[in-house]
Design an enzyme around this catalytic site. Structure first.
Site, PDB file in Angstrom:
ATOM      1  N   ASP B  23     -43.281  45.251   8.902  1.00  0.00           N
ATOM      2  CA  ASP B  23     -44.688  45.642   8.998  1.00  0.00           C
ATOM      3  C   ASP B  23     -45.327  45.559   7.630  1.00  0.00           C
ATOM      4  O   ASP B  23     -44.783  46.096   6.650  1.00  0.00           O
ATOM      5  CB  ASP B  23     -44.811  47.108   9.463  1.00  0.00           C
ATOM      6  CG  ASP B  23     -44.678  47.243  10.976  1.00  0.00           C
ATOM      7  OD1 ASP B  23     -44.437  46.220  11.646  1.00  0.00           O
ATOM      8  OD2 ASP B  23     -44.812  48.375  11.471  1.00  0.00           O
ATOM      9  N   LYS B  80     -50.365  43.075  16.395  1.00  0.00           N
ATOM     10  CA  LYS B  80     -50.301  43.920  17.590  1.00  0.00           C
ATOM     11  C   LYS B  80     -51.642  43.972  18.319  1.00  0.00           C
ATOM     12  O   LYS B  80     -52.699  44.010  17.692  1.00  0.00           O
ATOM     13  CB  LYS B  80     -49.939  45.354  17.198  1.00  0.00           C
ATOM     14  CG  LYS B  80     -48.509  45.529  16.683  1.00  0.00           C
ATOM     15  CD  LYS B  80     -48.269  47.006  16.370  1.00  0.00           C
ATOM     16  CE  LYS B  80     -47.018  47.218  15.542  1.00  0.00           C
ATOM     17  NZ  LYS B  80     -45.779  46.955  16.281  1.00  0.00           N
ATOM     18  N   GLY B 152     -42.649  55.027  13.519  1.00  0.00           N
ATOM     19  CA  GLY B 152     -43.256  55.886  12.513  1.00  0.00           C
ATOM     20  C   GLY B 152     -42.553  57.204  12.295  1.00  0.00           C
ATOM     21  O   GLY B 152     -43.111  58.114  11.701  1.00  0.00           O
ATOM     22  N   ARG B 164     -28.596  51.271  23.846  1.00  0.00           N
ATOM     23  CA  ARG B 164     -27.399  51.608  24.643  1.00  0.00           C
ATOM     24  C   ARG B 164     -27.704  51.528  26.133  1.00  0.00           C
ATOM     25  O   ARG B 164     -26.901  51.019  26.921  1.00  0.00           O
ATOM     26  CB  ARG B 164     -26.916  53.018  24.290  1.00  0.00           C
ATOM     27  CG  ARG B 164     -26.096  53.064  23.006  1.00  0.00           C
ATOM     28  CD  ARG B 164     -25.288  54.350  22.958  1.00  0.00           C
ATOM     29  NE  ARG B 164     -24.489  54.429  21.755  1.00  0.00           N
ATOM     30  CZ  ARG B 164     -23.260  53.927  21.649  1.00  0.00           C
ATOM     31  NH1 ARG B 164     -22.704  53.299  22.667  1.00  0.00           N
ATOM     32  NH2 ARG B 164     -22.586  54.050  20.519  1.00  0.00           N
ATOM     33  N   GLY B 213     -37.925  53.285  14.066  1.00  0.00           N
ATOM     34  CA  GLY B 213     -37.108  54.304  13.408  1.00  0.00           C
ATOM     35  C   GLY B 213     -36.068  53.776  12.438  1.00  0.00           C
ATOM     36  O   GLY B 213     -35.302  54.547  11.874  1.00  0.00           O
ATOM     37  N   GLY B 234     -40.679  48.974  10.468  1.00  0.00           N
ATOM     38  CA  GLY B 234     -42.095  49.297  10.340  1.00  0.00           C
ATOM     39  C   GLY B 234     -42.334  50.119   9.107  1.00  0.00           C
ATOM     40  O   GLY B 234     -42.359  49.620   7.982  1.00  0.00           O
ATOM     41  N   SER B 235     -42.447  51.427   9.319  1.00  0.00           N
ATOM     42  CA  SER B 235     -42.791  52.325   8.223  1.00  0.00           C
ATOM     43  C   SER B 235     -41.661  52.438   7.203  1.00  0.00           C
ATOM     44  O   SER B 235     -41.896  52.824   6.060  1.00  0.00           O
ATOM     45  CB  SER B 235     -43.101  53.700   8.801  1.00  0.00           C
ATOM     46  OG  SER B 235     -43.850  53.560   9.992  1.00  0.00           O
TER      47      SER B 235
END
Lengths: 188, 291
Positions: B23, B80, B152, B164, B213, B234-235
């Protein structure tokens, strides 16, 4: 015969599957110690040339692989692999192995909307399927390199002694002929 | 989208495999990501952690900002749009984006229908928590799937749960008798052909990445060992102390995801990781958007 596949990033599994269909085992090269295995040829897959070029250097694969290619190890590069072999890339300062007498143009067909499929002649094989994904093409061959295929007046495959490069992805279609061509090239 | 175009779009995802998609919010960040070894970047105005902090309605980014990023890098650029917001998707297609993420990170525009992605020439990636969501998105025209995770948060637990779940269901379908497949298709609300593909090949018909995550090289290696074919971050990168170093370390972790010795070296001295939020502490579960 055993073929090494550079497995840093990209579509390397697809190449391993093509080799397996031809009854040839493969080994993955992800780090320096993987070079201790014996192999008769090397495939550099599609993916991002910037990523593969960077990882190759940082994982200390660049120098030994370049020496092996210069010493005559047969090598087959598709798409990003073609860019890694080219002596010059028209629109990119980053050059990599620089062992093949070709001038390439990166992202030559533009963004993903420019990706396409076609069927064209490949010297010594005949008409084959060709899938181009954000592909480069070869603007020029010089020295010892010879063009092997042309699409819309642009060279999309070439050979320089034991080095083979295609701008398209033979590993994405069911046709095994380009991989067979590479294996024959190793044997010759 | 013609069948050939759908193939080409799946093919692009194949080229991204074994890579990290990062990102970025500015051309400068995009250049840092490319130099660190990103195989693609996701252009967005605010990274998920900031979207979460800001609250309110979150929309597609300004096309001008996306174009700035397209000009800054040579690798594929994704962006996005909101779930169900086909007009935003049309705009992204008009600026020749390489991949559209119909994403639960943004506020959904339609609480019932996803975009009919078969009407587009550009490829779509969509989030999925389980095999049903994944196959429904593929049936709508998605040519790549990612776990939803919980964007995030810097918390990997949801991405692990989704990955999983995906493989557990793939194994279950893979071992079914032929006649059980029809009922599974009915239960999952997807065409029989897609279930049959999973049964035959023991995998999704498109590339499957991890997302949501991922904050450390170890997180990336965990997701790869659980079966991800690549990773979105991302973050986790630009919310950390040393983005360049962390980004490069995550890229290398994805290539050598089974070599703990290399992973140990990569995990050293990365500076501060993003501050995480546990799933019990958050009010908004983005993964519950769009089923």
């Amino acid at each position: 015969m055993r073929i090494a596949v550079l497995a840093l990033q990209g579509a390397f599994i697809e190449h391993e599957q093509m080799l397996s269909k031809l009854g040839v085992p493969s080994v993955e090269i992800r780090q320096k110690r993987d070079l201790n295995q014996s192999f008769d040829g090397l495939i550099i897959p599609g993916g991002e040339s910037t990523v593969q070029g960077k990882l190759m250097r940082e994982l200390e694969l660049y120098d030994p692989l370049k020496k092996m290619i210069q010493a005559g190890l047969p090598v087959f590069g598709t798409c990003a692999g073609l860019l890694l072999l080219a002596k010059k890339i028209q629109n990119d300062d980053r050059i990599h192995f620089s062992t093949m007498d070709i001038v390439a143009v990166r992202n030559a067909y533009g963004r993903q909307l420019g990706s396409f499929y076609t069927e064209e002649f490949f010297k010594g094989i005949g008409k084959i399927p060709m899938t181009f994904i954000r592909a480069p093409y070869i603007e020029d061959v010089f020295g010892e390199a010879q063009p092997l295929a042309t699409v819309n007046n642009h060279i999309v495959a070439a050979r320089h002694n034991k080095q083979l490069a295609t701008a398209f992805h033979p590993e994405l279609n069911n046709d095994l002929s380009v991989h067979q061509y590479f294996l024959d090239m190793i044997k010759s | 989208m013609s069948e050939k175009r759908f193939e080409l779009n799946k093919n692009l995802a194949q080229m991204l495999k074994g890579g990290v998609i990062m990102d970025v919010t500015t051309p400068e960040q995009a250049k840092i990501a490319e130099a660190a070894g990103a195989c693609a970047v996701m252009a967005l105005e605010r990274i998920p952690a900031d979207i979460r902090a800001a609250g309110g309605v979150s929309r597609m980014s300004d096309p001008k900002m996306i174009k700035g990023i397209q000009e800054a890098v040579s690798i594929p650029v994704m962006a996005k749009c909101r779930i169900g917001h086909f007009a935003e998707a049309q705009i992204l297609q008009a600026i020749e984006i390489d991949y559209i993420d119909e994403s639960e990170v943004l506020s959904p525009a339609d609480d019932k229908y996803h975009i009919d992605k078969t009407q587009f020439d550009v490829p779509f990636v969509c989030g999925a928590k389980d095999i049903g969501e994944a196959l429904r998105r593929i049936n709508e025209g998605a040519s790549m799937i990612r776990t939803k995770g919980e964007p995030g948060t810097g918390d990997i637990v949801q991405a692990v749960r989704h990955m999983r779940m995906m493989y557990s269901e793939i194994r279950r379908i893979g071992s079914m008798a032929q006649d059980e497949l029809f009922d599974t298709a009915k239960q999952l609300q997807v065409p029989y052909e897609l279930v049959k593909y999973v049964h035959e090949y023991k995998k999704l018909p498109v590339v499957n990445f991890a997302a949501g995550g991922v904050a450390t090289p170890a997180d990336a290696a965990l997701m790869m060992q659980l079966g991800a074919e690549g990773v979105f971050v991302g973050s986790g990168i630009f919310k950390s102390g040393n983005p360049e170093k962390r980004a490069a370390a995550i890229v290398k972790a994805v290539t050598n995801f089974t070599d703990a010795k290399i992973l140990a070296e990569l995990s050293e001295d990365l500076g501060e990781a993003m501050v995480g939020i546990n799933e019990q502490e958050i009010e908004l579960l983005m993964a519950e958007r769009g089923k």
